[in-house]
Scaffold this active site. Structure first.
Site, PDB file in Angstrom:
ATOM      1  N   HIS A  20      32.885  56.003  86.732  1.00 63.20           N
ATOM      2  CA  HIS A  20      33.833  55.893  87.455  1.00 63.20           C
ATOM      3  C   HIS A  20      35.320  56.496  86.939  1.00 63.20           C
ATOM      4  CE1 HIS A  20      35.495  55.347  91.454  1.00 63.20           C
ATOM      5  NE2 HIS A  20      35.089  54.110  91.854  1.00 63.20           N
ATOM      6  N   ASP A  71      34.207  60.198  91.340  1.00 58.43           N
ATOM      7  CA  ASP A  71      34.597  59.376  92.389  1.00 58.43           C
ATOM      8  C   ASP A  71      33.240  59.227  93.333  1.00 58.43           C
ATOM      9  OD1 ASP A  71      34.725  61.383  94.152  1.00 58.43           O
ATOM     10  OD2 ASP A  71      36.739  61.772  93.381  1.00 58.43           O
ATOM     11  N   GLN A  77       5.742  65.778  78.041  1.00 56.96           N
ATOM     12  CA  GLN A  77       4.876  64.438  78.391  1.00 56.96           C
ATOM     13  C   GLN A  77       3.765  64.249  77.294  1.00 56.96           C
ATOM     14  OE1 GLN A  77       4.364  64.563  82.801  1.00 56.96           O
ATOM     15  NE2 GLN A  77       3.761  62.673  82.351  1.00 56.96           N
ATOM     16  N   ARG A 125       3.694  70.876  97.682  1.00 56.20           N
ATOM     17  CA  ARG A 125       3.175  70.444  96.356  1.00 56.20           C
ATOM     18  C   ARG A 125       1.775  70.518  96.423  1.00 56.20           C
ATOM     19  NH1 ARG A 125       1.640  66.549  92.314  1.00 56.20           N
ATOM     20  NH2 ARG A 125       0.902  65.221  94.179  1.00 56.20           N
TER      21      ARG A 125
HETATM   22  N1  CO6 Z   1       6.296  58.511  94.161  1.00 49.94           N
HETATM   23  C1  CO6 Z   1       4.857  58.835  94.524  1.00 49.94           C
HETATM   24  N2  CO6 Z   1       4.152  59.616  93.531  1.00 49.94           N
HETATM   25  C2  CO6 Z   1       4.801  59.931  92.213  1.00 49.94           C
HETATM   26  C3  CO6 Z   1       6.045  59.680  92.050  1.00 49.94           C
HETATM   27  C4  CO6 Z   1       6.788  59.114  92.959  1.00 49.94           C
HETATM   28  N3  CO6 Z   1       8.096  58.798  92.736  1.00 49.94           N
HETATM   29  N4  CO6 Z   1       6.175  59.971  90.828  1.00 49.94           N
HETATM   30  C5  CO6 Z   1       5.039  60.568  90.469  1.00 49.94           C
HETATM   31  N5  CO6 Z   1       4.418  60.432  91.428  1.00 49.94           N
HETATM   32  C6  CO6 Z   1       2.635  60.953  91.250  1.00 49.94           C
HETATM   33  C7  CO6 Z   1       2.768  62.591  90.626  1.00 49.94           C
HETATM   34  O1  CO6 Z   1       2.945  63.351  91.600  1.00 49.94           O
HETATM   35  C8  CO6 Z   1       1.474  62.510  90.074  1.00 49.94           C
HETATM   36  O2  CO6 Z   1       0.362  62.307  91.087  1.00 49.94           O
HETATM   37  P1  CO6 Z   1      -0.844  63.541  91.069  1.00 49.94           P
HETATM   38  O3  CO6 Z   1      -0.165  64.895  90.721  1.00 49.94           O
HETATM   39  O4  CO6 Z   1      -1.243  63.403  92.559  1.00 49.94           O
HETATM   40  O5  CO6 Z   1      -1.487  62.898  90.187  1.00 49.94           O
HETATM   41  C9  CO6 Z   1       1.277  61.087  89.406  1.00 49.94           C
HETATM   42  O6  CO6 Z   1       1.971  60.051  90.176  1.00 49.94           O
HETATM   43  C10 CO6 Z   1       1.586  60.817  87.927  1.00 49.94           C
HETATM   44  O7  CO6 Z   1       2.609  61.552  87.701  1.00 49.94           O
HETATM   45  P2  CO6 Z   1       3.301  61.583  86.157  1.00 49.94           P
HETATM   46  O8  CO6 Z   1       3.937  60.135  85.987  1.00 49.94           O
HETATM   47  O9  CO6 Z   1       2.182  61.670  85.228  1.00 49.94           O
HETATM   48  O10 CO6 Z   1       4.158  62.731  86.175  1.00 49.94           O
HETATM   49  P3  CO6 Z   1       5.532  62.901  86.790  1.00 49.94           P
HETATM   50  O11 CO6 Z   1       6.009  64.255  86.387  1.00 49.94           O
HETATM   51  O12 CO6 Z   1       5.813  62.318  88.309  1.00 49.94           O
HETATM   52  O13 CO6 Z   1       6.601  61.942  85.782  1.00 49.94           O
HETATM   53  C11 CO6 Z   1       7.635  60.952  83.821  1.00 49.94           C
HETATM   54  C12 CO6 Z   1       6.815  61.963  84.532  1.00 49.94           C
HETATM   55  C13 CO6 Z   1       7.729  61.294  82.407  1.00 49.94           C
HETATM   56  C14 CO6 Z   1       8.956  60.877  84.625  1.00 49.94           C
HETATM   57  C15 CO6 Z   1       6.528  59.603  83.890  1.00 49.94           C
HETATM   58  O14 CO6 Z   1       5.476  59.729  83.460  1.00 49.94           O
HETATM   59  C16 CO6 Z   1       7.357  58.474  83.574  1.00 49.94           C
HETATM   60  O15 CO6 Z   1       7.149  58.331  82.391  1.00 49.94           O
HETATM   61  N6  CO6 Z   1       7.757  57.741  84.389  1.00 49.94           N
HETATM   62  C17 CO6 Z   1       8.504  56.262  84.108  1.00 49.94           C
HETATM   63  C18 CO6 Z   1       9.822  56.637  83.894  1.00 49.94           C
HETATM   64  C19 CO6 Z   1      10.617  55.282  83.637  1.00 49.94           C
HETATM   65  O16 CO6 Z   1       9.866  54.469  82.842  1.00 49.94           O
HETATM   66  N7  CO6 Z   1      11.770  54.921  84.049  1.00 49.94           N
HETATM   67  C20 CO6 Z   1      12.430  53.838  83.675  1.00 49.94           C
HETATM   68  C21 CO6 Z   1      13.612  53.887  82.849  1.00 49.94           C
HETATM   69  S1  CO6 Z   1      14.671  52.318  82.917  1.00 49.94           S
HETATM   70  O17 CO6 Z   1      15.590  53.669  84.678  1.00 49.94           O
HETATM   71  C22 CO6 Z   1      15.459  52.597  84.436  1.00 49.94           C
HETATM   72  C23 CO6 Z   1      16.945  51.607  85.787  1.00 49.94           C
HETATM   73  C24 CO6 Z   1      15.699  51.435  85.050  1.00 49.94           C
HETATM   74  C25 CO6 Z   1      14.797  50.946  85.797  1.00 49.94           C
END
Ligand code: CO6
Length: 490
Positions: free
Chosen positions: A460, A464, A386, A299
């Protein structure tokens, strides 16, 4: 293997550049097409916007005939479709006494499924607003009165036109003193709040489109004010890494020492409903970790090139595409169960929902037909979603039809999560943040590994644990050896 990754990444990079060029051209064409259509459309036209229900709203012939005499027209909020009976008024773009023209945005409303802009079909003056911002407005009830102009030939039989907010720019053409001005509703509102006539502002955007900056500059010239730095977002590369992001200040909602009761609205209400339904699903959980060293390397090679083409290439497109490749092998994870647990439907499309943290709360827009998309196309689509999510403009089409979901909690710094299935889907994965941690390599040496925890939940009743584990192993293998995904790209 590292050499293979590097060799294939050069090939991939060349291919990526070609795809980006192709995509940019298509993107421009797509954006121009509706605008051109808008410019030549008759006022009667209903806008063909993806994902909206265009069923005719209840007719109001009285309005039509009365309006020709220049009476007050009472707009009712007509049927938005999808069984929606009420919406929250998010924002008014007009106030009482304002002059409006056809296609001017009147207000933005939010249902539990989409954000919709209500536009005027009439030339006239706003007589009365029936709601304040944040009120709940009922379908079929009056929304606004307009004193129509007697000579207006724009009178339609329908009360209001609803357009998804995502298509707003296509509806913002306005004729003023023979000049066509183009501006988004937010820009119009800014102009309105500062008593600026759009026809007096020179637009610096594409095709003379008036931007927020143009209004601020106009205002500054009038008042002699010094402008703050541009509020527009920096490029993705300027974002600090997730862990270093500053904490947002807590919103001062509840006055100290007093409880406050508020009704659930919009997306929050939808979340309460779908998560209550999710309680009926017996969840199985499975966690693992993935070493993303090679993906991190790949990447970092590809992202600058993508960025040069205007695309943010994060890890998500790889996670999403890998999931789709695995769903092709384990279709039971891309299925749904009927209510009585009698039948299972295996879905042909891999419509992968992506949990998104937005100002409106948690939304899950879907990247459709990932089985047919390249990683690059997934990235473009994710960028689009986004952008819409950040602007609060995701429409029904983007928020429905998911068949499997991923939640990247790592992008906001989380490590582990227990994801909750979004019915009628049967599986979801939560992805933690990528951490540099010590691990043993094949020869027993301690190495720096880029470790990401992944947690899967599956229904589930249908899935499985062994199937979930095999799926997870295959997904992990694709991401640990991203070059292997090349073999499956079309
Ligand atoms: N590790 C490290 N760095 C990361 C990761 C992880 N997992 N994910 C993204 N990034 C980096 C990403 O590569 C970007 O870095 P640069 O390109 O170097 O700038 C930066 O962080 C920003 O990424 P961005 O968030 O803009 O874009 P991405 O495509 O990775 O994610 C998204 C898009 C829509 C998923 C995110 O913006 C988002 O909204 N995340 C939150 C999702 C959320 O709220 N989940 C909780 C739902 S409730 O699941 C739930 C069980 C419960 C807890």
């Amino acid at each position: 293997m590292a050499a293979m990754t590097r060799g294939s990444s050069t090939l991939f990079r060349r291919w990526l550049t070609q795809q980006c060029r192709r995509r940019s051209a298509a993107h421009v064409a797509l954006r121009l097409l509706p605008a051109a259509a808008a410019a030549t459309a008759t006022p009667q036209r209903r806008w063909p916007v993806r994902g909206m229900d265009y069923r005719a709203s209840p007719r109001a012939p009285l309005h039509a005939s009365a309006a020709r005499r220049g009476p007050v027209v009472q707009f009712k909020l007509s049927d938005i479709g999808e069984g929606i009976t009420e919406v929250t008024v998010k924002e008014w773009y007009v106030k009482e006494g304002d002059k409006v023209s056809q296609f001017d945005s009147i207000c933005e409303v939010q249902s539990d499924k989409a954000s919709v802009t209500i536009t005027s079909r009439y030339d006239g003056v706003i007589g009365k607003l029936y709601y304040r911002a944040d009120d709940v407005a009922l379908v079929g009830k009056p929304l606004v009165d307009i004193d129509t102009e007697p000579a207006s030939d724009a009178i339609q039989e329908e009360d209001v036109v609803e357009t998804p907010a995502m298509a707003r720019e296509e509806h913002t053409h306005q004729e003023i003193k023979g000049l066509k001005t183009q501006a988004t509703p937010a820009v119009r509102r800014l102009a309105m709040e500062n008593n600026i006539k759009l026809s007096e502002v020179v637009g610096s955007g594409k095709d003379g489109r008036i931007l927020k900056e143009d209004i601020l500059n106009f205002l500054a010239k009038q008042t002699g004010a010094i402008l703050p730095p541009s509020p527009f977002r920096e490029t993705a590369s300027a974002d600090p890494p997730p862990a270093a992001r500053p904490m947002p200040p807590p919103p001062p909602r509840v006055p100290a020492g007093r409880d406050s009761v508020e009704p659930l609205k919009g997306f929050q209400k939808a979340m309460a409903k779908s998560m209550t339904a999710a309680l009926a699903i017996p969840h199985l959980g499975l966690c693992d970790e993935v070493d993303l060293g090679r993906l991190v390397e790949l990447r970092s090679e590809l992202a600058p090139e993508a960025r040069a083409q205007g695309l943010k290439l994060s890890y998500m497109p790889f996670f999403i595409k890998a999931a789709s490749l695995c769903l092709a092998r384990f279709p039971v994870l891309n299925a749904s169960l009927d209510e009585g647990c009698q039948n299972v439907t295996y879905k042909a499309s891999h419509n992968i929902g992506v949990a998104m943290d937005t100002d409106l709360g948690l939304l899950v827009p879907t990247v459709k037909n990932v089985q047919r998309l390249s990683i690059l196309e997934v990235a473009w689509e994710l960028n689009r979603l986004q952008e819409l999510g950040a602007a609060g403009q995701l429409g029904t089409a983007d928020l429905s039809g998911g068949t499997f979901s991923l939640s990247n909690i790592g992008s906001i710094g989380g490590t582990y999560a227990r994801p909750v299935i979004l019915p009628p889907e049967v599986a979801i994965g939560a992805l933690g943040r990528i951490q540099v941690l010590p691990r043993f390599d094949a020869s027993g040496q301690v190495t720096r590994a880029h470790v990401m925890k992944v947690s899967w939940s599956a229904d589930h009743r249908l899935v499985d644990g062994a199937t979930m584990c095999r799926f997870s192993n295959t997904w992990r293998d694709f991401l640990q050896n991203p070059a292997a995904m090349l073999l499956h790209l079309k």
